[in-house]
Write an enzyme that holds these catalytic residues in place. Structure first.
Site, short mmCIF file in Angstrom:
data_model
loop_
_atom_site.label_atom_id
_atom_site.label_comp_id
_atom_site.label_asym_id
_atom_site.label_seq_id
_atom_site.Cartn_x
_atom_site.Cartn_y
_atom_site.Cartn_z
N ASN A 137 -13.29 3.65 4.18
CA ASN A 137 -13.59 3.08 5.51
C ASN A 137 -13.34 4.12 6.60
OD1 ASN A 137 -14.44 0.14 5.64
ND2 ASN A 137 -12.85 0.10 4.06
N ARG B 125 0.81 -1.16 4.37
CA ARG B 125 2.17 -1.53 4.76
C ARG B 125 2.10 -2.73 5.69
NH1 ARG B 125 5.55 0.07 1.46
NH2 ARG B 125 7.20 -0.39 2.95
N HIS C 15 -10.56 -6.28 6.56
CA HIS C 15 -10.03 -7.04 5.43
C HIS C 15 -11.18 -7.49 4.54
CE1 HIS C 15 -7.20 -9.47 3.22
NE2 HIS C 15 -8.11 -10.42 3.21
C1 GRF Z 1 -10.76 -1.93 1.79
O1 GRF Z 1 -11.31 -2.88 0.93
C2 GRF Z 1 -10.19 -2.61 3.01
O2 GRF Z 1 -10.92 -3.74 3.39
C3 GRF Z 1 -8.81 -3.01 2.56
O3 GRF Z 1 -8.38 -1.97 1.74
C4 GRF Z 1 -9.50 -1.29 1.19
C5 GRF Z 1 -9.37 0.15 1.58
O4 GRF Z 1 -10.36 0.96 1.01
N1 GRF Z 1 -7.97 -3.28 3.69
P1 GRF Z 1 -10.61 2.41 1.60
O5 GRF Z 1 -9.27 3.14 1.52
O6 GRF Z 1 -11.10 2.28 2.99
O7 GRF Z 1 -11.62 3.03 0.67
#
Ligand code: GRF
Length: 212
Positions: free
Chosen positions: A14, A87, A105
């Site tokens: 992300n 965290r 999320h």
């Molecule tokens: C994603 O699915 C996000 O929605 C959740 O944790 C995951 C993180 O994935 N909070 P990345 O580290 O962004 O690949």
């Protein structure tokens, strides 16, 4: 131009989507609570300043959150984007960044807050699942919703296929939310709801399975 700081704990896909979106803001830093977070290398390769605040170096959540806030504040961000930051943050930390702290999320909140969202959605047999970008409140995975994407859950979906479909949408909606914020298109009203200054709304309905 506004400044954002991104917090990660792992893979960083992300974060990468935010870095690659050509956003109208500067990513001032990527901060992780783990030195081995893979996303740190992606950020470094793009010349983004990085920092590590290791939660294991602190006796409790309050002292970790205080150190994290000190590090964040050296970059003077307008927004702090949690992107797979694993965290739980204290109420004091959340209050300090009220209206500035965002999270993504992997579920259609308020359904499936917490972990293992895809497995739980499959177990329940829901036909529509998805992801949410929201402002963070002291209630875990709650807080004013900015944008959501819904995907159909198909009969032969597995946890992996569903996760991949949702992640694809995460990478689309998180940059959009940050773009809106950085161009002042969103505000939080007195009821703690997100309002758009000017937005055309779509009237499409997602029905899953499809009607015949
Ligand atoms: C994603 O699915 C996000 O929605 C959740 O944790 C995951 C993180 O994935 N909070 P990345 O580290 O962004 O690949």
């Amino acid at each position: 131009m506004k400044n954002i700081v991104i917090l990660i704990s792992g893979r960083g896909s992300n974060m990468q989507a935010l870095l690659e979106a050509g956003l109208p803001c500067q990513v001032a830093a990527v901060i992780s609570n783990r030195a081995d977070a893979r996303g740190l290398n992606i950020a470094r390769a793009r010349g983004i300043p990085t920092a590590v605040v290791n939660h294991r170096d602190y006796a409790d959540r309050d002292s970790f959150d205080a150190a994290l806030a000190r590090t964040i504040d050296t970059f003077n961000p307008d927004y702090v984007a949690l992107a797979g930051f694993m965290r739980i943050l204290t109420a004091g930390f959340v209050a300090r960044y009220r209206g500035k702290l965002l999270n993504i999320h992997p579920s259609l909140l308020p359904a499936y807050s917490g972990l293992n969202t895809h497995a739980r959605a499959l177990h329940d047999g829901v036909k529509i699942h998805g992801c949410t970008v929201h402002f963070v409140s002291s209630d875990l995975d709650h807080g004013p919703i900015i944008i959501q994407a819904a995907v159909p859950v198909l009969q032969d979906d597995t946890e992996q296929t569903l996760a991949a479909k949702v992640l694809y949408e995460e990478h689309r909606i998180y940059p959009q939310a940050v773009r809106w914020l950085c161009t002042d298109q969103i505000e939080l009203n007195e009821h703690g709801q997100v309002v758009f200054r000017q937005r055309k709304q779509s009237g499409h309905t997602l029905i899953s399975p499809e009607l015949e």
